[in-house]
Design an enzyme around this catalytic site. Structure first.
Site, mmCIF file in Angstrom:
data_model
loop_
_atom_site.group_PDB
_atom_site.id
_atom_site.type_symbol
_atom_site.label_atom_id
_atom_site.label_comp_id
_atom_site.label_asym_id
_atom_site.label_seq_id
_atom_site.Cartn_x
_atom_site.Cartn_y
_atom_site.Cartn_z
ATOM 1 N N ALA A 1 32.562 27.233 -15.705
ATOM 2 C CA ALA A 1 31.341 26.896 -16.456
ATOM 3 C C ALA A 1 31.630 26.688 -17.945
ATOM 4 O O ALA A 1 30.905 25.985 -18.636
ATOM 5 C CB ALA A 1 30.312 28.000 -16.284
ATOM 6 N N SER A 2 32.731 27.259 -18.442
ATOM 7 C CA SER A 2 32.975 27.126 -19.890
ATOM 8 C C SER A 2 34.255 26.349 -20.207
ATOM 9 O O SER A 2 34.437 25.895 -21.332
ATOM 10 C CB SER A 2 33.065 28.514 -20.529
ATOM 11 O OG SER A 2 34.011 29.280 -19.827
ATOM 12 N N SER A 3 35.157 26.172 -19.223
ATOM 13 C CA SER A 3 36.376 25.396 -19.505
ATOM 14 C C SER A 3 37.044 24.943 -18.207
ATOM 15 O O SER A 3 36.750 25.489 -17.133
ATOM 16 C CB SER A 3 37.372 26.261 -20.293
ATOM 17 O OG SER A 3 37.796 27.344 -19.461
ATOM 18 N N HIS B 1 35.377 26.191 -3.727
ATOM 19 C CA HIS B 1 34.610 27.168 -4.488
ATOM 20 C C HIS B 1 35.623 27.999 -5.255
ATOM 21 O O HIS B 1 36.460 28.682 -4.642
ATOM 22 C CB HIS B 1 33.768 28.067 -3.590
ATOM 23 C CG HIS B 1 32.994 29.080 -4.382
ATOM 24 N ND1 HIS B 1 32.734 30.344 -3.913
ATOM 25 C CD2 HIS B 1 32.458 29.028 -5.626
ATOM 26 C CE1 HIS B 1 32.057 31.020 -4.848
ATOM 27 N NE2 HIS B 1 31.874 30.243 -5.879
ATOM 28 N N ASP B 2 35.609 27.947 -6.551
ATOM 29 C CA ASP B 2 36.679 28.541 -7.363
ATOM 30 C C ASP B 2 36.989 29.983 -6.950
ATOM 31 O O ASP B 2 38.146 30.375 -6.827
ATOM 32 C CB ASP B 2 36.368 28.431 -8.863
ATOM 33 C CG ASP B 2 35.024 29.031 -9.259
ATOM 34 O OD1 ASP B 2 34.641 28.859 -10.429
ATOM 35 O OD2 ASP B 2 34.352 29.635 -8.394
ATOM 36 N N THR B 3 35.952 30.758 -6.693
ATOM 37 C CA THR B 3 36.210 32.152 -6.299
ATOM 38 C C THR B 3 36.940 32.234 -4.969
ATOM 39 O O THR B 3 37.756 33.124 -4.743
ATOM 40 C CB THR B 3 34.885 32.926 -6.216
ATOM 41 O OG1 THR B 3 34.083 32.594 -7.348
ATOM 42 C CG2 THR B 3 35.113 34.425 -6.183
ATOM 43 N N THR C 1 33.209 33.692 -16.375
ATOM 44 C CA THR C 1 31.809 33.684 -16.828
ATOM 45 C C THR C 1 31.026 34.704 -16.015
ATOM 46 O O THR C 1 30.201 35.452 -16.533
ATOM 47 C CB THR C 1 31.211 32.274 -16.614
ATOM 48 O OG1 THR C 1 31.986 31.347 -17.369
ATOM 49 C CG2 THR C 1 29.759 32.208 -17.041
ATOM 50 N N ASN D 1 27.671 38.768 -7.065
ATOM 51 C CA ASN D 1 27.669 38.211 -8.421
ATOM 52 C C ASN D 1 27.242 39.287 -9.405
ATOM 53 O O ASN D 1 26.165 39.877 -9.241
ATOM 54 C CB ASN D 1 26.658 37.069 -8.526
ATOM 55 C CG ASN D 1 27.212 35.756 -8.035
ATOM 56 O OD1 ASN D 1 27.771 35.713 -6.947
ATOM 57 N ND2 ASN D 1 27.079 34.720 -8.826
HETATM 58 C C1 LIG Z 1 26.683 30.173 -9.837
HETATM 59 C C2 LIG Z 1 27.999 30.834 -9.891
HETATM 60 O O1 LIG Z 1 28.866 29.994 -10.533
HETATM 61 C C3 LIG Z 1 28.511 31.177 -8.525
HETATM 62 O O2 LIG Z 1 27.590 32.021 -7.902
HETATM 63 C C4 LIG Z 1 29.835 31.882 -8.570
HETATM 64 O O3 LIG Z 1 30.234 32.238 -7.287
HETATM 65 C C5 LIG Z 1 30.882 31.002 -9.108
HETATM 66 O O4 LIG Z 1 31.051 29.936 -8.610
HETATM 67 C C6 LIG Z 1 31.709 31.514 -10.225
HETATM 68 O O5 LIG Z 1 32.545 30.555 -10.721
#
Ligand SMILES: C[C@H](O)[C@H](O)[C@@H](O)C(=O)CO
Length: 427
Positions: free
Chosen positions: A11-13, A224-226, A246, A282
């Site tokens: 989300a940030s980089s 999915h990154d995680t 994040t 989360n």
């Molecule tokens: C919305 C979040 O990004 C998501 O729930 C979380 O699993 C994720 O993708 C973290 O990068």
């Protein structure tokens, strides 16, 4: 020597990391890094998906300049978000998960299928940004009528490279529409909500090759990154993990999804893994500190921030998963609204954030041990957040677990390992 390119966007980089096996060891080199962030557009929070695409292409150019022998590439990003498609072209804007557009959709979805029924079917936590609520908001706004399909963010970026549409399993599970039993989209949910059946195709597993870009195979990792991060953790046995960026994704691998009432009450999620289930939660994560810093002391180095937080004596805690912290105008005001009185100085806010995060981890681990019936000895922490020694110590003290903090790019490593495994080499 075959090389593999992981494109990992948070989300940030975002970053492009090349990996290869050398004398049985996995070697990596970061060849490109770029910023990411939400863009306000007509009062909504959106992603600049065209800018992301440009960075993806530029990073590949940079990687190929240094390593012309790249055999395959794959993209992973955060979950839940997507791009609507019409005639092979995006229907913009691409909304960001912190946008509040699902507020009216959520109760309308639950009128037709209760959250408990959804949970029993999918095992996915309640989050206002789950894809199911975003798609229903699009339905209410009439945006689905004009669309042919939807592509989750990594699949959209790989489509732009290869022209091949795909729907990868681990990322699809973050949406809240995939059956925990079949591992495919749940037709009963799609039918009940009147979502377009044409949108929901059979899901593809990590390792599937979907196309090519400039002679490089385009392969699906755990997009999915995680999902890739958990693959990238050099874990001994089956222990607890936190993928700390994040968000803090705290969980454990289980053989099967746990969709019982205890798991629902604790709001645990069952997201798809590579041959296992990710029973995870989360937790608001570094977002709290990142927003406090950008608001209160944007120039201050993180080392100074954590050192001062460690010294101060403000010991009130907040519930880090309180919705007030998801997308506040002011993070400082959000903290003030949940504290008996505000800290006297900036450092007090960071101290409260870090100590409250550790407390959140403690409560989440109690819930995991309660719901799985297992006790865990160790806690692996990976990702950028693992660099925070103060938080790692607070976490060890609060949870009583032996913390192994690995500030490694676990997500990119997992992405590359899946490519290697499916690229005909021993991972
Ligand atoms: C919305 C979040 O990004 C998501 O729930 C979380 O699993 C994720 O993708 C973290 O990068």
């Amino acid at each position: 020597m075959k090389k593999y390119l992981a494109i990992d966007i948070g989300a940030s980089s975002g970053r492009h990391i090349v990996g290869w096996k050398e004398d049985g060891e996995l070697k990596t080199e970061e060849v490109y890094r770029f910023p990411n962030g939400v863009v306000e557009q007509d009062g909504h929070l959106t992603w600049d998906i065209d800018a992301l695409e440009k960075h993806v292409r530029t990073g590949i150019d940079e990687a190929m300049k240094i390593y012309p022998e790249i055999g395959s590439l794959s993209v992973d990003t955060w979950g839940v978000d997507y791009v609507l498609m019409k005639g092979g072209e995006p229907v913009l804007p691409c909304y960001a998960y912190r946008d509040s557009r699902t507020e009216t959709a959520i109760p309308k979805v639950h009128e037709q299928m209760s959250f408990s029924d959804l949970y029993r079917r999918t095992g996915i936590q309640f989050q206002p940004f789950n894809t199911i609520y975003q798609l229903y908001a699009d339905k209410l706004a009439g945006r689905l009528d004009e669309a042919d399909s939807f592509l989750m963010i990594p699949e959209y970026l790989m489509y732009r490279l290869s022209g091949a549409e795909s729907h990868e399993y681990t990322n699809a599970t973050t949406g809240g529409m995939v059956s925990a039993e079949t591992g495919e989209y749940d037709p009963e949910i799609i039918r009940t909500l009147g979502l377009p059946g044409r949108f929901f195709r059979p899901l593809q597993r990590p390792g599937s090759v979907i196309g090519e870009y400039r002679g490089i195979k385009v392969m699906l990792c755990a997009t999915h990154d995680t999902g890739s991060a958990v693959e990238g953790i050099p874990m001994e046995g089956n222990e607890l993990y936190i993928s700390s960026g994040t968000w803090s994704l705290l969980g454990v691998k289980t053989p099967k999804p746990l969709t019982d009432a205890g798991s629902e009450a604790a709001n645990y999620s069952n997201e798809g893994g590579v041959g296992y289930n990710r029973y995870q939660k989360n937790i608001m994560g570094m977002w709290l500190a990142n927003r406090l810093r950008s608001e209160l002391c944007p120039e201050k180095p993180w080392d100074e921030i954590t050192a001062e937080a460690e010294e101060k004596h403000f010991d009130h805690l907040v519930d880090v998963n309180d919705p007030v912290f998801l997308a506040p105008e002011s993070m400082k005001a959000a903290f003030d609204s949940k504290l008996p009185h505000p800290p006297k100085c900036t450092a007090g806010y960071f101290r409260c954030a870090y100590r409250s995060l550790a407390d959140g981890y403690r409560r989440a681990i109690e819930e995991i041990e309660q719901n799985t019936g297992n006790r865990y000895r160790r806690l692996y922490i990976v990702g950028g957040g693992a660099r925070n020694k103060y938080l790692n110590r607070l976490t060890e003290e609060a949870t009583g677990k032996q913390v192994t903090a690995l500030p490694i790019e676990a997500t990119a490593l997992g992405n590359i390992m899946i490519q290697i495994k499916n690229g005909g080499e021993k991972a």
